[in-house]
Design a protein around this motif. Structure first.
Motif, short mmCIF file in Angstrom:
data_model
loop_
_atom_site.label_atom_id
_atom_site.label_comp_id
_atom_site.label_asym_id
_atom_site.label_seq_id
_atom_site.Cartn_x
_atom_site.Cartn_y
_atom_site.Cartn_z
N ILE A 113 0.82 -1.22 0.00
CA ILE A 113 0.00 0.00 0.00
C ILE A 113 0.86 1.27 0.00
O ILE A 113 0.74 2.12 -0.88
N GLY A 114 1.72 1.40 1.00
CA GLY A 114 2.46 2.64 1.17
C GLY A 114 3.32 3.02 -0.02
O GLY A 114 3.35 4.19 -0.43
N ARG A 115 4.03 2.06 -0.60
CA ARG A 115 4.92 2.38 -1.71
C ARG A 115 4.15 2.87 -2.93
O ARG A 115 4.60 3.79 -3.63
N GLU A 116 2.99 2.28 -3.20
CA GLU A 116 2.20 2.71 -4.37
C GLU A 116 1.65 4.12 -4.17
O GLU A 116 1.63 4.92 -5.10
N LEU A 117 1.18 4.41 -2.94
CA LEU A 117 0.66 5.75 -2.70
C LEU A 117 1.79 6.78 -2.71
O LEU A 117 1.60 7.92 -3.14
N GLU A 118 2.97 6.38 -2.23
CA GLU A 118 4.12 7.30 -2.21
C GLU A 118 4.62 7.61 -3.60
O GLU A 118 4.93 8.77 -3.93
N SER A 119 4.69 6.59 -4.45
CA SER A 119 5.22 6.78 -5.81
C SER A 119 4.19 7.30 -6.79
O SER A 119 4.54 7.82 -7.85
#
Length: 327
Positions: free
Chosen positions: A109-115
């Motif tokens: 979740i976090g990496r996709e929202l961050e990128s």
């Protein structure tokens, strides 16, 4: 009639198209995390194989040797060769929810929202909620299957030990590793990781929040663990001991007054006889609260139920956050 058929056909077509998009999103999630998926599958196979080997070794060894206690050579060999490796696998089961939550919060979740790569999926006729559901459906299904197999195999191997001679393997010291509890803890870890990923929106900070938040959520569950099922009570004129073997989990001891009320165990000082201690507090006897071995399964299922309910609450909060931030 023709208009009704056409409308029904259109609705079915829309449903099939939507289902196809969801399946495609799930396939994309699998493709994105195929290395982690294959690694988890390989680790599961190794651990299950190790547990089968350990059970075979335990049953073979105890069948040919008399294991009587810590001072026995057979005991030391059994504990070093089979008991310790089994305990390490149990520890992995205990900490697995943290790994699950960290993985979901960070890479899933976090990496996709961050990128910002989630925008690509949303522009391909996939709604934010379907994207979120696809992200979690596959890990949830894999957890239910994989952790259930691992936990069942661990319990199957654990039962083959001569538990009365191995204090570290007593059931009430290993509830995080037995039965449905590891599965429920893993689902809670997944839900906490998903919520942390949505709130923090950055991979590493979300991972850290999950590792801190999950133990905090589980702490009250551990405090209440011995009260999820009412303990048995034993009354005696003599002071009962606090160790009764592996089958009984002692959770409380104290005095009984003349009216039958329970008094917490007092500090009567060093060297004071139990009968003198009773006289000092105007008590007539002692009580002991404990969980016999027959309480193991009810306690495990009660904790699993509480943790599953917590997981549903946290997952509901994650859905609410998703809808509020990405309507």
């Amino acid at each position: 009639m023709t208009m009704t058929i056409e409308a029904t056909t259109a609705e079915e077509g829309t449903f099939l198209q939507s289902a196809g998009r969801t399946r495609g999103a799930a396939w994309l999630v699998l493709r994105q995390h195929r290395v982690a998926a294959w690694s988890a599958l390989g680790l599961l196979a190794v651990l299950v194989g190790a547990l089968v080997w350990l059970r075979s070794g335990i049953t073979g060894y105890t069948g040919g040797h008399e294991v009587t206690g810590p001072g026995n050579d057979a005991f030391r060999h059994l504990n070093d060769t089979y008991g310790d490796p089994l305990h390490y696998i149990g520890r992995f089961l205990e900490y697995l929810p943290l790994l699950v939550g960290a993985f979901v919060a960070g890479p899933v979740i976090g990496r996709e929202l961050e990128s910002g790569t989630y925008r690509v999926a949303w522009t391909q006729s996939l709604s934010p909620m379907r994207w979120f559901a696809a992200k979690l459906a596959l890990p949830a299904a894999a957890l239910l299957a994989g952790v259930s197999v691992l936990s069942a195999t661990y319990a199957w191997t654990w039962r083959s030990l001569p538990l009365e001679h191995l204090p570290g393997q007593w059931w009430w010291r290993n509830t995080d590793m037995l039965g449905p509890v590891p599965v429920a803890h893993a689902l809670l870890g997944l839900a906490v990781g998903a919520l942390a990923g949505l709130l923090v929106r950055r991979a590493l900070p979300a991972l850290g929040v999950t590792i801190l938040a999950l133990p905090v959520l589980l702490l009250p569950v551990q405090w209440l663990r011995d009260r999820m099922v009412a303990p048995a009570t034993e009354l005696s004129r003599d002071m009962p001991g606090l160790i009764r073997g592996n089958s009984d989990w002692i959770v409380g001891r104290g005095m009984v007054d003349a009216s039958g009320g329970h008094l917490p165990e007092p500090d009567c000082g060093i060297g004071v006889r139990p009968e003198d201690c009773l006289a000092q507090h105007h008590a007539v006897g002692w009580y002991l609260e404990y969980h016999p071995g027959s309480h193991m399964q009810p306690l495990l299922w009660a904790e699993a139920g509480v943790c599953t309910a917590l997981a549903l609450l946290v997952a509901g909060a994650a859905v609410w956050v998703m809808r509020r931030t990405h309507p």
